[in-house]
Design an enzyme around this catalytic site. Structure first.
Site, PDB file in Angstrom:
ATOM      1  N   ASP A   1       0.823  -1.211   0.000  1.00  0.00           N
ATOM      2  CA  ASP A   1       0.000   0.000   0.000  1.00  0.00           C
ATOM      3  C   ASP A   1       0.854   1.256   0.000  1.00  0.00           C
ATOM      4  O   ASP A   1       2.042   1.234   0.327  1.00  0.00           O
ATOM      5  CB  ASP A   1      -0.956   0.010   1.203  1.00  0.00           C
ATOM      6  CG  ASP A   1      -0.243  -0.102   2.542  1.00  0.00           C
ATOM      7  OD1 ASP A   1       0.758  -0.838   2.629  1.00  0.00           O
ATOM      8  OD2 ASP A   1      -0.664   0.555   3.507  1.00  0.00           O
TER       9      ASP A   1
ATOM     10  N   GLU B   1      -0.020  -1.433   5.657  1.00  0.00           N
ATOM     11  CA  GLU B   1       1.021  -1.003   6.595  1.00  0.00           C
ATOM     12  C   GLU B   1       0.844   0.473   6.952  1.00  0.00           C
ATOM     13  O   GLU B   1       1.117   0.888   8.074  1.00  0.00           O
ATOM     14  CB  GLU B   1       2.408  -1.231   5.965  1.00  0.00           C
ATOM     15  CG  GLU B   1       3.569  -1.029   6.935  1.00  0.00           C
ATOM     16  CD  GLU B   1       4.108   0.399   6.988  1.00  0.00           C
ATOM     17  OE1 GLU B   1       4.883   0.692   7.913  1.00  0.00           O
ATOM     18  OE2 GLU B   1       3.756   1.228   6.124  1.00  0.00           O
TER      19      GLU B   1
ATOM     20  N   GLU C   1      11.871  -1.136   3.443  1.00  0.00           N
ATOM     21  CA  GLU C   1      11.458   0.265   3.668  1.00  0.00           C
ATOM     22  C   GLU C   1      12.640   1.179   3.336  1.00  0.00           C
ATOM     23  O   GLU C   1      13.798   0.759   3.400  1.00  0.00           O
ATOM     24  CB  GLU C   1      11.072   0.463   5.141  1.00  0.00           C
ATOM     25  CG  GLU C   1       9.820  -0.271   5.564  1.00  0.00           C
ATOM     26  CD  GLU C   1       8.528   0.459   5.208  1.00  0.00           C
ATOM     27  OE1 GLU C   1       8.574   1.446   4.448  1.00  0.00           O
ATOM     28  OE2 GLU C   1       7.477   0.015   5.687  1.00  0.00           O
TER      29      GLU C   1
HETATM   30 ZN   LIG Z   1       6.712   2.210   4.087  1.00  0.00          ZN
END
Ligand SMILES: [Zn+2]
Length: 380
Positions: free
Chosen positions: A74, A136, A161
């Site tokens: 997402d 998330e 990330e």
């Molecule tokens: Zn992220």
């Protein structure tokens, strides 16, 4: 590049505001199709509370241990007017790839697949598992669902990330809580006509400041730029008019616990101290989470995954200033490391981009990790 193009073109905004929230089905289906084409066994898990949101677990090879490459599908919502290019069209300019999710973090999937392409199932002594989660950016429900089903089984997890290609082995947790006091209004000229919520909130704030000082005296971690747990007073609202006794008052605080501090314990402490500050008062009160909260995470400095990533990147594993799904992979028994090509400075804002120069080093890095933890499968 074609993969990244398709991933960016598949909108998958997640938001606690229903008007922005979208399914992540298209992204999950793209990933599953590509990975199945490469010999991965894929499994799509719908989230129990949200049937249009999905996690993907795709596995190449079999056996115990193995390496998980994980990320969220997402993105956050976007404001179109701030973008120079269409956020859903991957656009190359100034040696950068622009698009919503380029940095945070759809690119990671494309690069992980590019790295995985170099390996065949029969080369692997331990499985290579690609995990893609939902939500998330909003509820963490995708990662929570993995914990609920107890999958995947892996020994090591890299979560892509944005960390500028530098390994991160810890971060603080995040709690955001509302404290609401309900008293009774009345004419300001006679205090006995009401119960003043604003005055009582003054006592609660005093109690919370004391709690903050206690927590900061008790917990410290030199690995963080701010080496103590924090408590920020970010929002307060109460009452309406000076000549009315204030009936209701609401305070919002943000807490950032260090690794080793338990979220449920912290929530209990907030309630205990609020109750103690209001003892003997007629007020009704509640302390409620504004979101489910993210636990802190710390993977030991001597984990083979941390050591390997430090060696390959030439950078010491540090701390991030943002929360991730890492703690949930820790709960599943894995050493989790946050390591991705993007930059958090570009995340969550218009004109998000990935610098082209990040692409090859990331693919190379992931290939080396796969080689080490899936092909050789002997931690070195
Ligand atoms: Zn992220």
């Amino acid at each position: 590049m074609q993969m990244l193009h398709a991933l960016i073109a598949a909108p998958s905004v997640s938001s606690v505001s229903p008007q922005f929230d979208q399914s992540n089905r298209a992204v999950i289906e793209l990933l599953a199709t590509w990975l199945e084409g490469m010999g991965f066994r894929s499994e799509i898990l719908p989230l129990p509370q949200q049937p249009d949101k999905f996690d993907l677990i795709a596995t190449l090879g079999s056996g115990p241990d193995g390496l998980v490459l994980a990320g969220h599908t997402d993105t956050v919502p976007y404001d179109a007017e701030g973008w120079r290019h269409d956020p859903f069209t991957l656009s190359e300019a100034d040696n950068r790839l622009y698009g919503l999710g380029t940095s945070d973090m759809k690119s990671f999937f494309a690069l992980a697949i590019e790295a995985a392409r170099r390996f065949r199932a029969e080369d692997l002594r331990a499985p290579l598992i690609l995990v893609a989660t939902a939500d998330e950016e909003s509820s963490m429900e995708g990662a929570l669902e993995l914990v609920r089903v107890g999958r995947p089984h892996g020994r090591y997890a890299v979560i892509g990330e944005p960390t500028n290609l530098k390994p991160v082995r810890m971060h603080k947790g995040i709690l955001m809580e509302a404290i609401r006091l309900h008293g009774r209004s009345g004419h300001s000229s006679d205090p006995s006509l009401g119960v003043n919520a604003l005055e009582s909130m003054h006592k609660v704030i005093g109690a919370l400041l004391s709690l903050r000082a206690e927590l900061q005296a008790k917990y410290q971690h030199p690995g963080f730029a701010v080496p103590v747990p924090t408590m920020n007073f970010g929002h307060i609202h109460g009452g309406d008019n000076p000549n009315r006794i204030c009936a209701d008052c609401e305070l919002h605080i943000d807490l950032r616990p260090l690794p080793g501090m338990d979220i449920d314990e912290l929530r209990n402490l907030l309630k205990q101290r609020t109750a103690a500050a209001l003892a003997g008062s007629e007020l009704r009160w509640e302390v409620t989470p504004l979101f489910c909260g993210t636990p802190a995470m710390e993977t030991p400095a001597n984990s083979p995954l941390v050591l390997a990533a430090e060696q390959l990147t030439g950078a010491g594993a540090g701390a991030a200033a943002f929360g991730t799904e890492g703690p949930y992979f820790r709960e599943l028994g894995m050493d989790a490391l946050i390591l991705g090509p993007g930059d958090i400075a570009q995340a969550h804002q218009p004109n998000e981009y990935l610098a082209l120069e990040r692409i090859n080093p990331m693919v190379e890095l992931l290939s080396q990790l796969i080689e080490r933890f899936c092909v050789r499968a002997t931690p070195s």
